[in-house]
Enzyme design. Structure first.
Site, PDB file in Angstrom:
ATOM      1  N   TYR A 139       6.896  -1.696   5.966  1.00  0.00           N
ATOM      2  CA  TYR A 139       8.084  -2.133   6.713  1.00  0.00           C
ATOM      3  C   TYR A 139       8.518  -1.102   7.751  1.00  0.00           C
ATOM      4  O   TYR A 139       9.518  -1.295   8.433  1.00  0.00           O
ATOM      5  CB  TYR A 139       9.243  -2.410   5.759  1.00  0.00           C
ATOM      6  CG  TYR A 139       9.108  -3.704   4.989  1.00  0.00           C
ATOM      7  CD1 TYR A 139       8.145  -3.845   3.998  1.00  0.00           C
ATOM      8  CD2 TYR A 139       9.954  -4.780   5.235  1.00  0.00           C
ATOM      9  CE1 TYR A 139       8.029  -5.023   3.280  1.00  0.00           C
ATOM     10  CE2 TYR A 139       9.845  -5.960   4.525  1.00  0.00           C
ATOM     11  CZ  TYR A 139       8.881  -6.074   3.551  1.00  0.00           C
ATOM     12  OH  TYR A 139       8.771  -7.245   2.837  1.00  0.00           O
ATOM     13  N   LYS A 186      -0.455   1.546  -6.211  1.00  0.00           N
ATOM     14  CA  LYS A 186      -1.875   1.177  -6.122  1.00  0.00           C
ATOM     15  C   LYS A 186      -2.643   2.467  -5.892  1.00  0.00           C
ATOM     16  O   LYS A 186      -3.376   2.647  -4.908  1.00  0.00           O
ATOM     17  CB  LYS A 186      -2.071   0.159  -4.979  1.00  0.00           C
ATOM     18  CG  LYS A 186      -3.460  -0.417  -4.874  1.00  0.00           C
ATOM     19  CD  LYS A 186      -3.819  -1.406  -5.992  1.00  0.00           C
ATOM     20  CE  LYS A 186      -5.255  -1.871  -5.864  1.00  0.00           C
ATOM     21  NZ  LYS A 186      -5.720  -2.672  -7.023  1.00  0.00           N
ATOM     22  N   ASP A 218      -1.445  -4.798  -9.287  1.00  0.00           N
ATOM     23  CA  ASP A 218      -2.105  -6.028  -9.752  1.00  0.00           C
ATOM     24  C   ASP A 218      -1.884  -6.229 -11.249  1.00  0.00           C
ATOM     25  O   ASP A 218      -1.525  -7.322 -11.709  1.00  0.00           O
ATOM     26  CB  ASP A 218      -3.596  -6.053  -9.374  1.00  0.00           C
ATOM     27  CG  ASP A 218      -4.325  -4.748  -9.687  1.00  0.00           C
ATOM     28  OD1 ASP A 218      -3.671  -3.769 -10.105  1.00  0.00           O
ATOM     29  OD2 ASP A 218      -5.567  -4.718  -9.525  1.00  0.00           O
ATOM     30  N   ASP A 242       8.977  -6.108  -2.881  1.00  0.00           N
ATOM     31  CA  ASP A 242       9.289  -7.429  -2.316  1.00  0.00           C
ATOM     32  C   ASP A 242       8.581  -8.504  -3.124  1.00  0.00           C
ATOM     33  O   ASP A 242       9.180  -9.501  -3.533  1.00  0.00           O
ATOM     34  CB  ASP A 242       8.828  -7.458  -0.853  1.00  0.00           C
ATOM     35  CG  ASP A 242       9.092  -8.804  -0.200  1.00  0.00           C
ATOM     36  OD1 ASP A 242      10.180  -9.361  -0.433  1.00  0.00           O
ATOM     37  OD2 ASP A 242       8.208  -9.302   0.525  1.00  0.00           O
ATOM     38  N   ASP A 246      10.264 -11.423  -6.328  1.00  0.00           N
ATOM     39  CA  ASP A 246      10.259 -12.894  -6.356  1.00  0.00           C
ATOM     40  C   ASP A 246       9.615 -13.398  -7.650  1.00  0.00           C
ATOM     41  O   ASP A 246      10.082 -14.359  -8.260  1.00  0.00           O
ATOM     42  CB  ASP A 246       9.490 -13.475  -5.155  1.00  0.00           C
ATOM     43  CG  ASP A 246      10.356 -13.573  -3.894  1.00  0.00           C
ATOM     44  OD1 ASP A 246      11.313 -12.778  -3.768  1.00  0.00           O
ATOM     45  OD2 ASP A 246      10.071 -14.428  -3.041  1.00  0.00           O
TER      46      ASP A 246
HETATM   47  C1  IPM Z   1      13.673  -9.868   0.915  1.00  0.00           C
HETATM   48  C2  IPM Z   1      13.102 -10.714   2.030  1.00  0.00           C
HETATM   49  C3  IPM Z   1      12.942  -9.865   3.288  1.00  0.00           C
HETATM   50  C4  IPM Z   1      11.930  -8.786   2.964  1.00  0.00           C
HETATM   51  C5  IPM Z   1      12.556 -10.668   4.547  1.00  0.00           C
HETATM   52  C6  IPM Z   1      13.553 -11.761   4.832  1.00  0.00           C
HETATM   53  C7  IPM Z   1      12.403  -9.793   5.743  1.00  0.00           C
HETATM   54  O1  IPM Z   1      11.918 -11.308   1.642  1.00  0.00           O
HETATM   55  O2  IPM Z   1      14.791  -9.348   1.073  1.00  0.00           O
HETATM   56  O3  IPM Z   1      13.033  -9.740  -0.120  1.00  0.00           O
HETATM   57  O4  IPM Z   1      10.723  -8.981   3.145  1.00  0.00           O
HETATM   58  O5  IPM Z   1      12.354  -7.722   2.551  1.00  0.00           O
HETATM   59 MN    MN Z   2      11.402 -10.982  -0.442  1.00  0.00          MN
END
Ligand code: IPM
Ligand code: MN
Length: 356
Positions: A139, A186, A218, A242, A246
């Site tokens: 990032y 990793k 992984d 990130d 999720d």
């Molecule tokens: C998050 C989102 C962001 C990220 C995007 C919207 C840029 O997925 O906050 O997890 O990748 O960090």
């Molecule tokens: Mn995200």
């Protein structure tokens, strides 16, 4: 006592719908507790880009600069090129050096049925916090596309960047009496991860009472669904964090359940649900406001040192989840609620609680 200034960024898609419910909670706190706040909207995101040609206009940045905390919804519009609206959030993280992304994943007793795993995998419960580095890694935005032929992004880890977030994670674990901290990298392939692991080990020596565990990304992706109950504090780099957040959030049955805090300790910080703008369900009043309301909990705890109010919010969320549910986590035994009704249910409980 001086009023805390809260910048409100509603954003796109379901962003405004969920932020309105988060705002409801903040307004109850304002009215019924001694934490006093004032609110100011700072437009950002895709729809703002369409009007002003920028996803984070100067005017909004000025409002943000003067505030103590930000409540953020979600950004992104399907008809804009990917990445345009998202620039707003990345810019805020960089500009204000919000180097910790704190993502608690907690499965409440009243919502255990939401977890997609069989009971044996839930064990004695899921309660972990992902501490994601939030300014570096891939990032750092070093790279680009050459003649539509070659694209590169440099993964950048600095000692300073690794040290500060790893220290934060150890302190976080210590304060919560966690017996174990897990670092995810990793290191079998990436130089960045080798530096990260070295620094994790160095800092870890100062915390002899906390067990340290290293996982490769992984392997951790399967561990998190195989034995999620063994995870407590998990610290990792930007992209890995990130992705696993999720995955971890779905252990709660929906991305709509998980909160986050983009934190620069002691300074301006930003709180947002981890879900995105979800344009497919926007405007239908069915989005889950729990992730946003739990982000408000994180705000009062982390930015305003009000653990007491955070606990109150959390208790109300937990109770509400045992009474009604938004569509994404519906149960045959409970009534289905709209975004607003779920917000009202939690807000009503909080009001009663704070009036006592
Ligand atoms: C998050 C989102 C962001 C990220 C995007 C919207 C840029 O997925 O906050 O997890 O990748 O960090
Ligand atoms: Mn995200």
């Amino acid at each position: 006592m001086e009023k805390k200034k809260i910048a409100i960024i509603k954003g796109d898609g379901v962003g405004p719908e969920v932020v309105n419910e988060g705002l409801k909670i903040l307004k109850i706190i304002n009215e019924y507790s001694d934490l006093k706040m004032e609110f100011c909207e700072a437009p950002a995101g895709g729809s703002v880009y369409k009007t002003y040609g920028e996803s984070l206009p100067e005017k909004s940045l000025n409002i943000i600069e003067k505030s103590d905390a930000i409540l953020f919804g979600a950004i992104g519009l399907p008809d804009l090129p990917t990445g345009v609206a998202e620039l707003a959030i990345l810019k805020i993280r960089q500009e204000f050096d919000l180097y910790v992304n704190l993502r608690p994943i907690k499965l409440y007793e009243t919502a255990i049925d939401c977890c997609p795993l069989k009971d044996e995998y839930i064990g004695d419960g899921i309660d972990m916090t992902i501490v994601r580095e939030n300014t570096e890694g891939l990032y750092a935005k070093i790279g680009g596309i050459l003649r539509d032929e070659i694209a590169s992004n440099i993964m950048l880890y600095t000692r300073k960047g690794c040290e500060r977030v790893i220290k934060y994670a150890f302190e976080y674990a210590k304060k919560r009496n966690h017996k174990k901290i897990t670092s995810v990298d990793k290191a079998n392939v990436l130089a960045c991860s080798q530096l990260w692991r070295k620094i994790f080990e160095e800092i870890g020596m100062k915390y002899p009472n906390i067990d340290k565990e290293n996982f490769l990304i992984d392997a951790f992706c399967q561990w998190i669904i195989r034995k999620p109950y063994t995870c407590q504090t998990v610290v990792t780099g930007n992209l890995f964090g990130d992705i696993i957040s999720d995955e971890a959030a779905y252990l709660l049955g929906s991305l709509g359940m998980a909160p986050s805090g983009n934190i620069n300790p002691g300074k301006l910080s930003m709180y947002e649900p981890i879900h995105g703008a979800a344009p497919d369900i926007a405007g239908q009043g069915i989005a889950n406001p729990v992730g946003t309301i739990l982000s408000v909990k994180l705000m009062v705890e982390e930015s305003f040192q009000r653990k007491d109010l955070g606990k109150d919010i959390e208790n109300c969320v937990e109770q509400a989840l045992g009474e009604g549910r938004t569509m994404d986590i519906k149960s045959d035994k409970l009534k289905i609620l709209s975004t607003i009704d779920m917000g009202n249910l939690i807000a009503g409980k909080l009001k009663e609680q704070l009036k006592k």
